[in-house]
Design an enzyme around this catalytic site. Structure first.
Site, PDB file in Angstrom:
ATOM      1  CE  LYS A 194      -1.822   2.953   2.768  1.00 12.28           C
ATOM      2  NZ  LYS A 194      -2.203   4.113   2.131  1.00 12.28           N
ATOM      3  CD  GLU A 197      -3.866   9.749   1.057  1.00 12.80           C
ATOM      4  OE1 GLU A 197      -3.159   8.844   1.488  1.00 12.80           O
ATOM      5  OE2 GLU A 197      -3.754  10.818   1.544  1.00 12.80           O
ATOM      6  N   GLY A 247       7.072   5.265   7.636  1.00 11.06           N
ATOM      7  CA  GLY A 247       6.192   6.107   7.828  1.00 11.06           C
ATOM      8  C   GLY A 247       6.369   6.944   9.229  1.00 11.06           C
ATOM      9  N   GLY A 252       3.476   4.313  12.843  1.00 15.56           N
ATOM     10  CA  GLY A 252       4.194   3.059  12.877  1.00 15.56           C
ATOM     11  C   GLY A 252       3.823   2.513  14.300  1.00 15.56           C
ATOM     12  CD  GLU A 269      14.055   1.362   8.378  1.00 18.50           C
ATOM     13  OE1 GLU A 269      14.577   2.210   8.968  1.00 18.50           O
ATOM     14  OE2 GLU A 269      14.579   0.043   8.467  1.00 18.50           O
ATOM     15  CB  CYS A 303      13.153   9.701   7.556  1.00 20.53           C
ATOM     16  SG  CYS A 303      13.895   8.674   6.128  1.00 20.53           S
ATOM     17  CD  GLU A 400      10.113  13.077  10.961  1.00 13.98           C
ATOM     18  OE1 GLU A 400       9.089  12.647  11.305  1.00 13.98           O
ATOM     19  OE2 GLU A 400      11.016  12.457  10.302  1.00 13.98           O
TER      20      GLU A 400
HETATM   21  P1  NDP Z   1       2.339   8.379   7.766  1.00 18.61           P
HETATM   22  O1  NDP Z   1       2.994   7.436   8.888  1.00 18.61           O
HETATM   23  O2  NDP Z   1       1.265   9.196   7.994  1.00 18.61           O
HETATM   24  O3  NDP Z   1       1.914   7.124   6.561  1.00 18.61           O
HETATM   25  C1  NDP Z   1       2.882   6.051   6.083  1.00 18.61           C
HETATM   26  C2  NDP Z   1       1.874   5.299   5.639  1.00 18.61           C
HETATM   27  O4  NDP Z   1       1.051   4.432   6.549  1.00 18.61           O
HETATM   28  C3  NDP Z   1       1.014   5.678   4.662  1.00 18.61           C
HETATM   29  O5  NDP Z   1       0.594   4.692   3.294  1.00 18.61           O
HETATM   30  C4  NDP Z   1      -0.311   5.711   5.218  1.00 18.61           C
HETATM   31  O6  NDP Z   1      -1.684   5.760   4.450  1.00 18.61           O
HETATM   32  C5  NDP Z   1      -0.373   4.509   6.113  1.00 18.61           C
HETATM   33  N1  NDP Z   1      -1.242   4.577   7.230  1.00 18.61           N
HETATM   34  C6  NDP Z   1      -2.079   5.563   7.867  1.00 18.61           C
HETATM   35  N2  NDP Z   1      -2.651   5.135   8.812  1.00 18.61           N
HETATM   36  C7  NDP Z   1      -2.465   3.661   8.824  1.00 18.61           C
HETATM   37  C8  NDP Z   1      -2.923   2.708   9.576  1.00 18.61           C
HETATM   38  N3  NDP Z   1      -3.724   2.761  10.596  1.00 18.61           N
HETATM   39  N4  NDP Z   1      -2.634   1.290   9.575  1.00 18.61           N
HETATM   40  C9  NDP Z   1      -1.708   1.113   8.452  1.00 18.61           C
HETATM   41  N5  NDP Z   1      -1.202   1.980   7.396  1.00 18.61           N
HETATM   42  C10 NDP Z   1      -1.641   3.407   7.871  1.00 18.61           C
HETATM   43  O7  NDP Z   1       3.585   8.845   7.130  1.00 18.61           O
HETATM   44  P2  NDP Z   1       3.731  10.060   5.902  1.00 18.61           P
HETATM   45  O8  NDP Z   1       3.221   9.343   4.586  1.00 18.61           O
HETATM   46  O9  NDP Z   1       3.107  11.013   6.355  1.00 18.61           O
HETATM   47  O10 NDP Z   1       5.327  10.219   5.865  1.00 18.61           O
HETATM   48  C11 NDP Z   1       6.016  10.884   6.499  1.00 18.61           C
HETATM   49  C12 NDP Z   1       6.552  10.190   7.645  1.00 18.61           C
HETATM   50  O11 NDP Z   1       7.585   9.051   7.206  1.00 18.61           O
HETATM   51  C13 NDP Z   1       7.813  11.064   8.238  1.00 18.61           C
HETATM   52  O12 NDP Z   1       7.413  10.989   9.516  1.00 18.61           O
HETATM   53  C14 NDP Z   1       9.095  10.314   8.217  1.00 18.61           C
HETATM   54  O13 NDP Z   1       9.855  10.654   8.984  1.00 18.61           O
HETATM   55  C15 NDP Z   1       8.750   9.029   7.725  1.00 18.61           C
HETATM   56  N6  NDP Z   1       9.748   8.380   6.932  1.00 18.61           N
HETATM   57  C16 NDP Z   1      10.594   7.543   7.484  1.00 18.61           C
HETATM   58  C17 NDP Z   1      11.646   6.758   6.668  1.00 18.61           C
HETATM   59  C18 NDP Z   1      12.515   6.236   7.437  1.00 18.61           C
HETATM   60  O14 NDP Z   1      12.918   5.107   6.663  1.00 18.61           O
HETATM   61  N7  NDP Z   1      13.018   6.059   8.482  1.00 18.61           N
HETATM   62  C19 NDP Z   1      11.695   7.274   5.235  1.00 18.61           C
HETATM   63  C20 NDP Z   1      10.819   8.108   4.839  1.00 18.61           C
HETATM   64  C21 NDP Z   1       9.698   8.681   5.739  1.00 18.61           C
HETATM   65  P3  NDP Z   1      -2.389   7.064   3.939  1.00 18.61           P
HETATM   66  O15 NDP Z   1      -1.377   8.049   3.665  1.00 18.61           O
HETATM   67  O16 NDP Z   1      -2.830   6.676   2.658  1.00 18.61           O
HETATM   68  O17 NDP Z   1      -3.216   7.519   4.854  1.00 18.61           O
END
Ligand code: NDP
Length: 507
Positions: A194, A197, A247, A252, A269, A303, A400
């Protein structure tokens, strides 16, 4: 940027780019392209134009994707293929990514707002990771023990863990899915993916490349939609064996809690607030360039962003003055312009959050050196920003921000530098700038972070593992264990010859 600070956008260039790929995309479930009743429209955050319309998948779609992946794992051929076959498919995917590099780069550029030249580099990096995974597939092996006596043999098999849910964020769409999927496939797993979006196009395009490369139906299923609808079942369904998530730390944590109910393996991650520690004996020109890069690369939506500058007090003022000049010279603008270094932020909501962090820091007594403001009313551009005079009691020293914002704190001793570096809940990465090898290594060892760079910043290569300490994550991606992470170990004890040790007395 024009003289009055507004961003100029080339609409002809945009139309040419948009004409290169279809706007309407479908999900991939069990080898078929699937639509949904509703779609999610993604507009370019830089231009406001519609880039793609992707299906708004539902929990039913997620469940049928999980069922397809389970079937493909339990009764399909992929888990039983030879390493040679699996690696050949992965290598073909890498070649197809190279073939479609420009299209994939345009999709990531237009959906996320990142500069096109940078997006191309990410697609090249993604293809390289698929090749690395193909190489590791050939190396996957267990262990054997012939030192247990002449009538006993032990060996440990590595078997694919099963069905893996892969959930990715919006900031590096194709690159992040490529840090997970090829290794899961190399191990023989089947997957449900997934993407965010907001940036689904390149992952859906990858679905077509996987089919073209000969990956059997149902081995990789891609469902688009919102986290609570699509992502949630992927973390809780009993048929899923592992969740690999990138994310935010908050989501997470929730995903990990959901996975705990059925004791799934997790790989997380998450976020970072990464310090760049600059000592007075550093190569200042190089450190300044890396500090600028670390703060503003991908508009700080990274990140790994070097979002926390820790400066030795003797050099802090000069360093900040020079950094301010460099920040002001960063080309912020149209992501389709080849010279742009910083494009648009991902969404108006996110831009608002970044601005709120800066406002709160100013209210807490921090000093805004440059930037701090958006650069246009319609596109989501923000000026590279430096916030100085920050102390550890201010929220911005720990949170962050995920925007083109760097905060500066000062230290006097190496010990103080390490304490400052560790003064957040995150521990993803850090960099140390010093020509003194003792300082660089001892400070680097003191910092609790998954990656430490010395006299460089954000270099990456699939050979080296990546992941975080503390609340930056659980587990590591990439590196020589990247395929092993998607396996279970099965221990065999084998007895040869007559039984030698009897439990019941022999009559
Ligand atoms: P989010 O945590 O908001 O979302 C990450 C993914 O999780 C998206 O696909 C999101 O879907 C999905 N998601 C949301 N709610 C749920 C749920 N209840 N259950 C399962 N999946 C869910 O992160 P962002 O997309 O806003 O990305 C930014 C964040 O990612 C930053 O905090 C950044 O630090 C981190 N990041 C970390 C990295 C690493 O390697 N350490 C690398 C890149 C980013 P949807 O968006 O469709 O709602």
């Amino acid at each position: 940027m024009t003289a009055n600070g507004a961003i100029s956008l080339d609409t002809d260039n945009l139309e040419t780019a948009l004409a290169r790929f279809p706007r309407d995309r479908a999900m991939w479930i069990d080898g078929r392209e699937i639509a949904a009743e509703e779609t999610i429209e993604r507009r370019s955050p830089a231009h406001g134009a519609v880039v793609t319309r992707v299906p708004r998948g539902t929990s039913e779609h997620a469940l049928s994707a999980i069922a397809a992946a389970r079937r493909a794992f339990d009764t399909g051929s992929w888990p039983h293929e030879t390493a040679s076959t699996r690696s050949r498919v992965l290598l073909r995917v890498a070649d197809l990514i190279d073939r479609d590099r420009e299209l994939l780069a345009l999709m990531d550029c237009l959906e996320s707002g990142k500069p096109i030249a940078q997006a191309r580099g990410e697609i090249e990096g993604a293809a390289d990771i698929w090749r690395y995974a193909a190489a590791l597939a050939r190396e996957l092996s267990g262990e054997s023990y012939s030192n247990l006596g002449s009538d006993r043999l032990g060996f440990v098999l590595r078997e694919p863990i099963g069905v893996v849910s892969i959930i990715t964020p919006w900031n590096f769409p194709l690159l992040i899915v490529s840090q997970k999927l090829p290794f899961a496939l190399a191990a023989g797993c089947t997957c449900v993916v997934k993407p965010s979006e907001m940036t689904s196009a390149s992952t859906l395009h990858l679905g077509g490349l996987l089919a073209e490369a000969g990956l059997p139906e149902g081995v990789c299923n891609i469902v688009t939609g919102y986290g609570p609808e699509v992502g949630a079942p992927m973390t809780s369904d009993i048929r899923v064996d592992m969740v690999s998530f990138t994310g935010s730390t908050a989501v997470g944590r929730a995903a990990m809690a959901a996975a705990a109910a059925t004791l799934k393996k997790v790989s997380m991650e998450l976020g970072g607030k990464n310090p760049q520690l600059i000592f007075p004996d550093a190569d200042m020109d190089a450190a300044l360039d890396a500090a600028t890069f670390g703060a503003y690369f991908n508009a700080g939506e990274c990140c790994n962003a070097g979002s926390r500058l820790l400066l030795h007090a003797d050099i802090a003022e000069n360093f900040l003055a020079e950094l301010a000049k460099r920040a002001a010279s960063v080309k912020v603008g149209d992501p389709l312009d080849e010279d742009t270094r910083v494009g648009a932020l991902i969404s108006v909501d996110h831009l608002g959050k970044v601005e709120a962090h800066i406002r709160d820091a100013s209210a807490a007594g921090a000093e805004l050196r440059v930037g701090g403001a958006r650069l246009s009313s319609n596109g989501l551009f923000m000026a590279p920003t430096i916030v100085a005079g920050v102390t550890t009691s201010m929220a911005i020293s720990k949170a962050e921000v995920f925007g083109p914002v760097v905060v500066a704190l000062t230290f006097r001793t190496a010990q103080e530098a390490v304490e400052l570096a560790n003064a957040t809940d995150y521990g993803l990465s850090a960099s140390v700038w010093s020509r003194d090898i003792d300082t660089a290594i001892s400070v680097g060892r003191g910092v609790r972070a998954g990656t430490v760079w010395v006299n460089t910043f954000m270099d990456g290569t699939p050979e080296l593992p990546f992941g975080g300490y503390k609340q930056s994550g659980v587990g590591r991606e990439l590196g020589r264990n990247a395929v092993n992470d998607y396996t279970e170990e099965k221990t065999f004890h084998v007895h040869t010859g007559p039984r030698t040790s009897w439990w019941l007395p022999r009559g």
